[in-house]
Design a protein around this motif. Structure first.
Motif, PDB file in Angstrom:
ATOM      1  N   VAL A 126       0.838  -1.297  -0.129  1.00 53.69           N
ATOM      2  CA  VAL A 126       0.151  -0.078  -0.081  1.00 53.69           C
ATOM      3  C   VAL A 126       0.874   1.182   0.066  1.00 53.69           C
ATOM      4  CG1 VAL A 126      -1.772   1.160   1.198  1.00 53.69           C
ATOM      5  CG2 VAL A 126      -1.915  -1.053   1.326  1.00 53.69           C
ATOM      6  N   VAL A 127       0.629   2.275  -1.033  1.00 58.35           N
ATOM      7  CA  VAL A 127       1.324   3.302  -1.101  1.00 58.35           C
ATOM      8  C   VAL A 127       0.727   4.467  -0.353  1.00 58.35           C
ATOM      9  CG1 VAL A 127       2.527   5.048  -2.601  1.00 58.35           C
ATOM     10  CG2 VAL A 127       2.451   2.506  -3.333  1.00 58.35           C
ATOM     11  N   THR A 128      -0.435   4.879  -0.391  1.00 53.21           N
ATOM     12  CA  THR A 128      -1.097   5.852  -0.002  1.00 53.21           C
ATOM     13  C   THR A 128      -2.635   5.536   0.410  1.00 53.21           C
ATOM     14  OG1 THR A 128      -1.888   6.763  -2.000  1.00 53.21           O
ATOM     15  CG2 THR A 128      -0.042   7.494  -1.093  1.00 53.21           C
ATOM     16  N   MET A 129      -3.022   5.774   1.496  1.00 54.47           N
ATOM     17  CA  MET A 129      -4.297   5.654   1.804  1.00 54.47           C
ATOM     18  C   MET A 129      -5.359   6.899   1.972  1.00 54.47           C
ATOM     19  SD  MET A 129      -3.662   4.867   5.980  1.00 54.47           S
ATOM     20  CE  MET A 129      -1.897   4.613   5.815  1.00 54.47           C
ATOM     21  N   PRO A 130      -6.412   6.717   2.118  1.00 59.27           N
ATOM     22  CA  PRO A 130      -7.341   7.819   2.029  1.00 59.27           C
ATOM     23  C   PRO A 130      -7.185   8.616   3.248  1.00 59.27           C
ATOM     24  CG  PRO A 130      -8.866   5.996   1.441  1.00 59.27           C
ATOM     25  CD  PRO A 130      -7.510   5.500   1.892  1.00 59.27           C
ATOM     26  N   GLU A 131      -7.341  10.052   3.069  1.00 57.00           N
ATOM     27  CA  GLU A 131      -6.897  10.976   4.138  1.00 57.00           C
ATOM     28  C   GLU A 131      -8.421  11.047   4.971  1.00 57.00           C
ATOM     29  OE1 GLU A 131      -5.267  14.541   2.578  1.00 57.00           O
ATOM     30  OE2 GLU A 131      -3.394  13.381   1.964  1.00 57.00           O
ATOM     31  N   GLY A 132      -8.074  11.307   6.258  1.00 61.68           N
ATOM     32  CA  GLY A 132      -9.497  11.716   6.852  1.00 61.68           C
ATOM     33  C   GLY A 132     -10.011  10.591   7.638  1.00 61.68           C
ATOM     34  N   GLY A 133      -9.876   9.345   7.130  1.00 65.91           N
ATOM     35  CA  GLY A 133     -10.082   8.270   7.940  1.00 65.91           C
ATOM     36  C   GLY A 133     -11.466   7.808   7.705  1.00 65.91           C
ATOM     37  N   GLU A 134     -12.427   8.610   7.565  1.00 58.31           N
ATOM     38  CA  GLU A 134     -13.866   8.155   7.506  1.00 58.31           C
ATOM     39  C   GLU A 134     -14.280   8.591   5.865  1.00 58.31           C
ATOM     40  OE1 GLU A 134     -15.439   7.033   9.862  1.00 58.31           O
ATOM     41  OE2 GLU A 134     -13.966   7.285  11.344  1.00 58.31           O
ATOM     42  N   GLY A 135     -15.311   7.642   5.613  1.00 59.20           N
ATOM     43  CA  GLY A 135     -16.096   7.676   4.258  1.00 59.20           C
ATOM     44  C   GLY A 135     -15.495   6.673   3.412  1.00 59.20           C
ATOM     45  N   ASN A 136     -15.959   6.541   2.192  1.00 59.87           N
ATOM     46  CA  ASN A 136     -15.723   5.664   1.379  1.00 59.87           C
ATOM     47  C   ASN A 136     -15.387   6.429   0.092  1.00 59.87           C
ATOM     48  OD1 ASN A 136     -16.440   3.714   2.870  1.00 59.87           O
ATOM     49  ND2 ASN A 136     -18.536   3.462   1.896  1.00 59.87           N
ATOM     50  N   ASN A 137     -15.049   7.880   0.031  1.00 58.15           N
ATOM     51  CA  ASN A 137     -14.806   8.530  -1.194  1.00 58.15           C
ATOM     52  C   ASN A 137     -13.222   8.736  -1.328  1.00 58.15           C
ATOM     53  OD1 ASN A 137     -17.723   8.857  -1.844  1.00 58.15           O
ATOM     54  ND2 ASN A 137     -17.496  10.647  -0.333  1.00 58.15           N
ATOM     55  N   GLY A 138     -12.446   8.080  -0.597  1.00 57.73           N
ATOM     56  CA  GLY A 138     -10.751   8.467  -0.734  1.00 57.73           C
ATOM     57  C   GLY A 138     -10.333   7.632  -1.667  1.00 57.73           C
ATOM     58  N   THR A 139      -9.017   8.041  -2.145  1.00 55.37           N
ATOM     59  CA  THR A 139      -8.327   7.023  -3.200  1.00 55.37           C
ATOM     60  C   THR A 139      -7.143   6.321  -2.551  1.00 55.37           C
ATOM     61  OG1 THR A 139      -8.943   8.682  -4.980  1.00 55.37           O
ATOM     62  CG2 THR A 139      -7.119   7.281  -5.309  1.00 55.37           C
ATOM     63  N   VAL A 140      -7.109   5.082  -2.942  1.00 54.19           N
ATOM     64  CA  VAL A 140      -6.154   4.231  -2.285  1.00 54.19           C
ATOM     65  C   VAL A 140      -5.181   3.883  -3.316  1.00 54.19           C
ATOM     66  CG1 VAL A 140      -5.710   2.023  -1.215  1.00 54.19           C
ATOM     67  CG2 VAL A 140      -7.710   3.391  -0.522  1.00 54.19           C
ATOM     68  N   GLN A 141      -3.900   4.092  -3.178  1.00 59.05           N
ATOM     69  CA  GLN A 141      -2.836   3.828  -4.092  1.00 59.05           C
ATOM     70  C   GLN A 141      -2.088   2.448  -3.646  1.00 59.05           C
ATOM     71  OE1 GLN A 141       0.076   6.603  -4.906  1.00 59.05           O
ATOM     72  NE2 GLN A 141       1.111   5.289  -6.601  1.00 59.05           N
ATOM     73  N   VAL A 142      -2.201   1.579  -4.478  1.00 61.82           N
ATOM     74  CA  VAL A 142      -1.487   0.062  -4.104  1.00 61.82           C
ATOM     75  C   VAL A 142      -0.488   0.026  -5.362  1.00 61.82           C
ATOM     76  CG1 VAL A 142      -3.458  -0.611  -2.696  1.00 61.82           C
ATOM     77  CG2 VAL A 142      -3.099  -1.348  -5.164  1.00 61.82           C
ATOM     78  N   LEU A 143       0.568  -0.966  -4.994  1.00 62.10           N
ATOM     79  CA  LEU A 143       1.345  -1.694  -5.903  1.00 62.10           C
ATOM     80  C   LEU A 143       0.820  -2.904  -6.327  1.00 62.10           C
ATOM     81  CD1 LEU A 143       4.965  -0.215  -4.721  1.00 62.10           C
ATOM     82  CD2 LEU A 143       3.450   0.742  -6.408  1.00 62.10           C
ATOM     83  N   GLN A 144       0.910  -3.097  -7.506  1.00 54.60           N
ATOM     84  CA  GLN A 144       0.341  -4.592  -7.827  1.00 54.60           C
ATOM     85  C   GLN A 144       1.644  -5.461  -8.385  1.00 54.60           C
ATOM     86  OE1 GLN A 144      -2.187  -4.698 -11.626  1.00 54.60           O
ATOM     87  NE2 GLN A 144      -3.479  -6.244 -10.525  1.00 54.60           N
TER      88      GLN A 144
END
Length: 263
Positions: A126-144
């Motif tokens: 996992v590179v980055t995770m959603p900011e703010g912690g709550e809600g489902n609108n954040g963007t998650v960046q992962v390495l495949q």
């Protein structure tokens, strides 16, 4: 943001005893990179093996005691129903596939199809995770993970299912005391009415047909092994043989270029 990890009862390939699945231990590590609030979920019987999973950093595991959960479709439907009942969970992390005997690795895709979530397979980190912690609108960046050690960045918006890679990723430290105090509870999620589970886009079923050939003509003939073996050829003979082979493939030089090579 709460993250769930799907767990299964693995089987050791050497001893035949029940054992944690390595890719699901990687999944726990990925889930802990995403959030500190991680809950495990298991479809099946409540076994002592779940304590071993909890020792890697799970304070709670929900057991879905489904007597009729046979096959990937039933397991995926049970997980989807549990996720609907726990609407605050926006990410489900799974292993590559279970290590029983007839496991297909389709559970992540079954869950994503039932909930209309995005799905990413072979996640290495996992590179980055959603900011703010709550809600489902954040963007998650992962390495495949890709072949030959290549890592491809993938951006996922909204709720998603992440399937950990089978051999890459970090395994969290095992703490026996954490496994002993973990809360393991049997739950019975309410199933959705028939026809309401599969919310994803329906695919089109077509009869199988042979794929068209990518190359035709002399190229296909050359790929079938129409070469010859030359023992100690001269430079001119070797050059002529190479040019003839390239011309059979449609790649060789032509015109004055070929004459200049052989002169």
């Amino acid at each position: 943001m709460r993250v769930a990890v799907a767990l299964s009862c693995g089987v050791d390939s050497l001893s035949g005893r029940v054992a944690p699945v390595l890719s699901e231990l990687h999944a726990i590590g990925l889930a802990r990179q995403l959030s500190a609030d991680v809950v495990g979920v298991h479809v099946g019987a409540n076994t002592p093996l779940l304590r071993d999973y909890a020792a890697y950093g799970l304070s709670r595991i929900d057991v879905l005691a489904e007597s009729d959960a046979e096959g990937a479709g039933s397991v995926g439907a049970a997980l989807a129903a549990w996720l609907r009942a726990n609407a605050d969970i926006s990410v489900l992390v799974t292993g590559h596939k279970a290590s029983g005997a007839q496991d297909s690795g389709l559970v992540p895709f079954e869950v994503a199809h039932a909930l209309d979530w995005a799905v990413v397979s072979d996640v290495a980190a996992v590179v980055t995770m959603p900011e703010g912690g709550e809600g489902n609108n954040g963007t998650v960046q992962v390495l495949q993970a890709r072949p030959r050690g290549v890592r491809r960045p993938v951006f996922v918006d909204g709720p998603c299912v992440l399937a950990a890679h089978e051999r890459t990723g970090g395994v969290p430290a095992r703490i026996h005391a954490v496994g002993r105090v973990a809360h393991i509870e049997n739950v019975h999620p309410v199933r959705e009415p028939e026809g309401a589970e599969a919310r994803g886009a329906e695919g089109e079923i077509r009869p199988w047909r042979a794929r068209p050939k990518l190359m035709s003509g002399s190229a296909d003939t050359a790929q079938q092994g129409g070469g010859k073996v030359m023992v100690a050829p001269t430079a001119d003979e070797a050059a002529r043989a190479i040019i003839d082979h390239l011309q059979q493939l449609g790649l060789g030089p032509s015109g004055t270029a070929s004459r200049n090579v052989t002169q």
